[in-house]
Design a protein around this motif. Structure first.
Motif, PDB file in Angstrom:
ATOM      1  N   THR A 113       0.851  -1.198   0.000  1.00  0.00           N
ATOM      2  CA  THR A 113       0.000   0.000   0.000  1.00  0.00           C
ATOM      3  C   THR A 113       0.889   1.252   0.000  1.00  0.00           C
ATOM      4  O   THR A 113       2.001   1.228   0.540  1.00  0.00           O
ATOM      5  N   PRO A 114       0.394   2.336  -0.614  1.00  0.00           N
ATOM      6  CA  PRO A 114       1.240   3.538  -0.769  1.00  0.00           C
ATOM      7  C   PRO A 114       1.825   4.058   0.542  1.00  0.00           C
ATOM      8  O   PRO A 114       2.971   4.482   0.569  1.00  0.00           O
ATOM      9  N   ASP A 115       1.046   4.005   1.649  1.00  0.00           N
ATOM     10  CA  ASP A 115       1.578   4.571   2.898  1.00  0.00           C
ATOM     11  C   ASP A 115       2.775   3.771   3.410  1.00  0.00           C
ATOM     12  O   ASP A 115       3.722   4.319   3.967  1.00  0.00           O
ATOM     13  N   VAL A 116       2.742   2.442   3.169  1.00  0.00           N
ATOM     14  CA  VAL A 116       3.863   1.591   3.588  1.00  0.00           C
ATOM     15  C   VAL A 116       5.061   1.819   2.673  1.00  0.00           C
ATOM     16  O   VAL A 116       6.182   2.072   3.128  1.00  0.00           O
ATOM     17  N   THR A 117       4.828   1.762   1.358  1.00  0.00           N
ATOM     18  CA  THR A 117       5.952   1.865   0.409  1.00  0.00           C
ATOM     19  C   THR A 117       6.588   3.251   0.456  1.00  0.00           C
ATOM     20  O   THR A 117       7.795   3.379   0.308  1.00  0.00           O
ATOM     21  N   PHE A 118       5.762   4.293   0.688  1.00  0.00           N
ATOM     22  CA  PHE A 118       6.316   5.651   0.708  1.00  0.00           C
ATOM     23  C   PHE A 118       7.388   5.790   1.803  1.00  0.00           C
ATOM     24  O   PHE A 118       8.493   6.257   1.548  1.00  0.00           O
ATOM     25  N   SER A 119       7.046   5.332   3.007  1.00  0.00           N
ATOM     26  CA  SER A 119       8.025   5.456   4.105  1.00  0.00           C
ATOM     27  C   SER A 119       9.227   4.541   3.862  1.00  0.00           C
ATOM     28  O   SER A 119      10.358   4.878   4.204  1.00  0.00           O
ATOM     29  N   SER A 120       8.992   3.383   3.230  1.00  0.00           N
ATOM     30  CA  SER A 120      10.116   2.487   2.913  1.00  0.00           C
ATOM     31  C   SER A 120      11.088   3.171   1.956  1.00  0.00           C
ATOM     32  O   SER A 120      12.288   3.242   2.205  1.00  0.00           O
ATOM     33  N   TYR A 121      10.531   3.679   0.853  1.00  0.00           N
ATOM     34  CA  TYR A 121      11.395   4.312  -0.151  1.00  0.00           C
ATOM     35  C   TYR A 121      12.114   5.531   0.430  1.00  0.00           C
ATOM     36  O   TYR A 121      13.260   5.805   0.092  1.00  0.00           O
ATOM     37  N   LEU A 122      11.412   6.245   1.314  1.00  0.00           N
ATOM     38  CA  LEU A 122      12.014   7.429   1.932  1.00  0.00           C
ATOM     39  C   LEU A 122      13.263   7.028   2.739  1.00  0.00           C
ATOM     40  O   LEU A 122      14.309   7.683   2.657  1.00  0.00           O
TER      41      LEU A 122
END
Lengths: 312, 225
Positions: free
Chosen positions: A274-283
Motif C-alpha cells: 500500500t502507498p503509505d507503507v511503500t512511501f516510508s520504505s522508499y524514503l
C-alpha cells in the motif's frame, strides 16, 4: 573531465582539465567498497522495516484479544461455568465479542505438545474463551480478572501481556541491533573515505605542492578533490541502494504473494504494498545515497583540510 | 627589522632538516623592492634551501624572516596563500603538471586566483608567444623537450607579474641565445618593479649582468659586486 573550446582566430584550444587528475584518484576502490556498504546498509534498513512491521502486527493482533481459561473442577458443570463466564464478559464494557472455543479446538492447540486429541479427551484440559476487545477503549483487565476468578471457580484471564512484552523486547533488541549495524557501516564508510582522501593526496602530492606554490588555499585544493569524492559517493549510494531494493524485490516475487505470509510477502509489501507503507520504505532507502554522498563530501573535505593544515 | 623599501628580510636565519646539520647558518639578507640579484655557490651550499625559505615551502629553524612586511615565523598557515600569490617561482625541475596542457600550466596561478579563462586567455597566449611556445599551447608537458619545459615553467612564474620572482637555474636547459632572451624577460619584469633572485651556476650569465651577486658557501651567505 575536460572542457574544450577553440577560438578560430588564434586556433588555440582552451582546455579546462580538472586540476586533480581523476585517473590518479583511488576512486575505483572507494566506489567498490562504498557500493558494498550501501548495499549492506539497504539490507539492514529493509530488515529493520520488516522486523518493526512484523512486531507491530503481532503485538496489535495479540493486544486485540484476551483469553479466559476455565479449568475443570468438581463443583460445577463446565458448560455452566463457560456460560457464566461468557455472560460476565458480554456485560463488560470494552468487550466486542466472546467466542467459546469448543473442546476440540482447545485440544488442537495442545496437540503439538501433548499428542493426539483422543488422549486429550481423557485429561482435564481447561476450556478457552476467546475475547475480542476494543483496543481504543479496553476494559479494566484487573477488575475483570478479579470478577471472573471470584465468581467462577477455576476461571482466569490471560491478557497475553507476557508474550506482548517478550515480543516487544525482542523486536526492540533487533531494531537496536539493526541500528548498531548501520552505525558500524557509517563509521567504516567514514574511515574508508578518510583513508581514500589521504591516498588521493599522497598520489597527487606533486600536484598539491604546485597548487600551494602558485597560491592555492587549502580550501581551494580541498574543493578540487571533494567534488570527485561527492560524485563517487552518489554513484556508489545509488548503485548499492538499487541493488538492495532489487534484492527485496526479487525476494518478494520469488514466491506467491497471495499464499504466503512469510518473508517474501513482507518484502513484497515493503516495496509494492500500500502507498503509505511503500512511501516510508522508499524514503528510508533514499537516505542511503543521500547520506553516502554527504559522508563522502564532508569526510573527504575535513580529512584533506586537516592533512593540508599540517603542512608549512 | 626590515626597512621601508625592503621586500624580504632575513636575520640570523638557520635551517636544518630534521636532526641533521644546519644547511643554512646565520643568514642575513635584505632584498630591496625592485632589485635584481643572482644567487650562486657550489652544489650543496644551500641555494635551493634558501629559495625554499623564500618561496614559503619551509619555515626557518631559527632567526627571523619578514616578507612583504609579515613575520613568517608567526604567520598562520591560512595567511600563506595570499603571500605566495605575490611570488613567482621557477623550479629547477620545472614542476609542470603533466595532466594539464602548456596553456593550462602557464595559466595555473591565474586560475587559482579565481580568474576566468576569458579574462586571461589573451595574456597567456601572448606570453607563450614571448617564450616561443605558441605552437605548444595545447600540448602536454611529457611531449616537450627540457628547454621547452623550462620556458613553460618561466612563463607560469611570471604570468601574474609577481612582486618577487625566484628562479632556480632558469637557463640551465636552454641554448645561450634563448638564455639571453629569457634574461631580457626577467629584466623587463624587473623594470616594472618585480624583485628578482636568480639562483644559477652560470658564471657567464652572471658576468654579463651587472646585478649584485649573493654567494652561498657551506650554508653561509656572502656578497659580491
Amino acid at each position: 573531465m575536460t572542457r574544450k573550446s577553440i577560438n578560430k582566430a588564434d586556433n588555440v584550444a582552451i582546455t579546462t582539465n580538472s586540476l586533480m587528475p581523476r585517473t590518479q584518484m583511488p576512486l575505483r576502490t572507494l566506489m567498490i567498497s562504498m557500493t558494498v556498504m550501501c548495499y549492506l546498509a539497504s539490507l539492514a534498513i529493509g530488515a529493520l522495516l520488516l522486523i518493526t512491521r512484523a512486531v507491530d502486527d503481532w503485538t496489535s493482533e495479540i493486544s486485540g484479544e484476551v483469553t479466559v481459561q476455565v479449568r475443570p473442577t468438581n463443583d460445577a458443570k463446565m458448560n455452566d461455568k463457560l456460560a457464566q463466564a461468557a455472560s460476565i464478559l458480554k456485560a463488560t464494557r470494552g468487550v466486542t465479542s466472546v467466542d467459546i472455543l469448543d473442546k476440540n479446538a482447545g485440544n488442537k492447540l495442545l496437540e503439538p505438545w501433548l499428542g493426539n486429541a483422543e488422549i486429550l479427551n481423557q485429561l482435564p484440559v481447561p476450556r478457552l474463551i476467546a475475547v475480542a476487545i476494543d483496543q481504543k477503549n479496553p476494559p479494566d483487565f484487573e477488575i475483570l480478572a478479579k470478577k471472573l476468578s471470584e465468581t467462577i471457580k477455576g476461571a482466569s484471564l490471560d491478557t497475553h501481556r507476557r508474550w506482548q512484552t517478550e515480543l516487544t523486547r525482542m523486536g526492540s533488541n533487533l531494531v537496536w541491533l539493526g541500528i548498531g549495524i548501520l552505525a558500524l557501516i557509517t563509521v567504516s564508510a567514514i574511515a574508508l573515505v578518510i583513508f581514500a582522501s589521504r591516498s588521493a593526496l599522497d598520489v597527487n602530492r606533486e600536484v598539491v605542492e604546485v597548487l600551494h606554490f602558485v597560491g592555492a588555499s587549502d580550501k581551494y585544493i580541498a574543493r578540487q578533490v571533494q567534488w570527485q569524492f561527492l560524485r563517487a559517493g552518489l554513484q556508489s549510494g545509488l548503485i548499492g541502494t538499487i541493488a538492495g531494493l532489487a534484492t527485496f524485490f526479487l525476494l518478494g516475487i520469488s514466491s506467491s504473494v497471495t499464499s504466503s505470509n512469510g518473508l517474501a510477502a513482507a518484502s513484497y509489501s515493503l516495496l509494492i504494498g500500500t502507498p503509505d507503507v511503500t512511501f516510508s520504505s522508499y524514503l528510508l532507502f533514499l537516505l542511503v545515497p543521500i547520506l553516502t554522498t554527504l559522508i563522502c563530501l564532508i569526510a573527504a573535505r575535513l580529512a584533506i583540510l586537516r592533512i593540508l593544515g599540517n603542512a608549512i | 627589522m626590515s626597512g621601508p623599501g625592503s621586500i624580504v628580510s632575513l636575520q640570523n636565519v638557520g635551517l636544518r632538516y630534521g636532526k641533521g646539520r644546519e644547511v643554512l647558518r646565520d643568514v642575513n639578507l635584505e632584498l630591496q623592492r625592485g632589485s635584481m640579484q643572482f644567487l650562486t655557490g657550489p652544489s650543496g651550499a644551500g641555494k635551493t634551501s634558501l629559495l625554499r625559505l623564500l618561496f614559503l615551502a619551509k619555515r626557518p629553524t631559527r632567526g627571523l624572516i619578514s616578507m612583504f612586511g609579515r613575520d613568517i615565523a608567526t604567520l598562520p598557515h591560512k595567511s600563506l596563500p595570499p603571500l605566495r600569490q605575490k611570488i613567482g617561482v621557477v623550479f629547477q625541475d620545472f614542476r609542470l603538471l603533466d595532466h594539464l596542457t602548456v596553456f593550462e600550466n602557464v595559466a595555473l596561478p591565474l586560475r587559482v586566483s579565481g580568474k576566468k579563462p576569458n579574462e586571461y586567455r589573451e595574456n597567456v597566449i601572448e606570453l607563450l608567444g614571448w617564450v616561443g611556445l605558441s605552437e605548444y599551447a595545447d600540448a602536454y608537458p611529457p611531449v616537450l623537450s627540457g628547454g621547452e619545459k623550462q620556458r613553460a615553467a618561466i612563463a607560469r612564474a611570471v604570468v601574474t607579474q609577481p612582486e618577487l620572482l625566484l628562479a632556480d637555474e632558469p637557463t640551465g636547459n636552454v641554448d645561450p641565445a634563448l638564455a639571453l632572451r629569457l634574461m631580457r624577460l626577467f629584466r623587463e619584469l624587473n623594470k616594472f618593479g618585480t624583485t628578482i633572485v636568480i639562483a644559477t651556476h652560470d658564471t657567464t650569465l652572471i658576468k654579463k649582468a651587472t646585478s649584485p651577486v649573493l654567494v652561498l658557501n657551506d650554508g653561509q651567505l656572502g656578497f659580491e659586486g
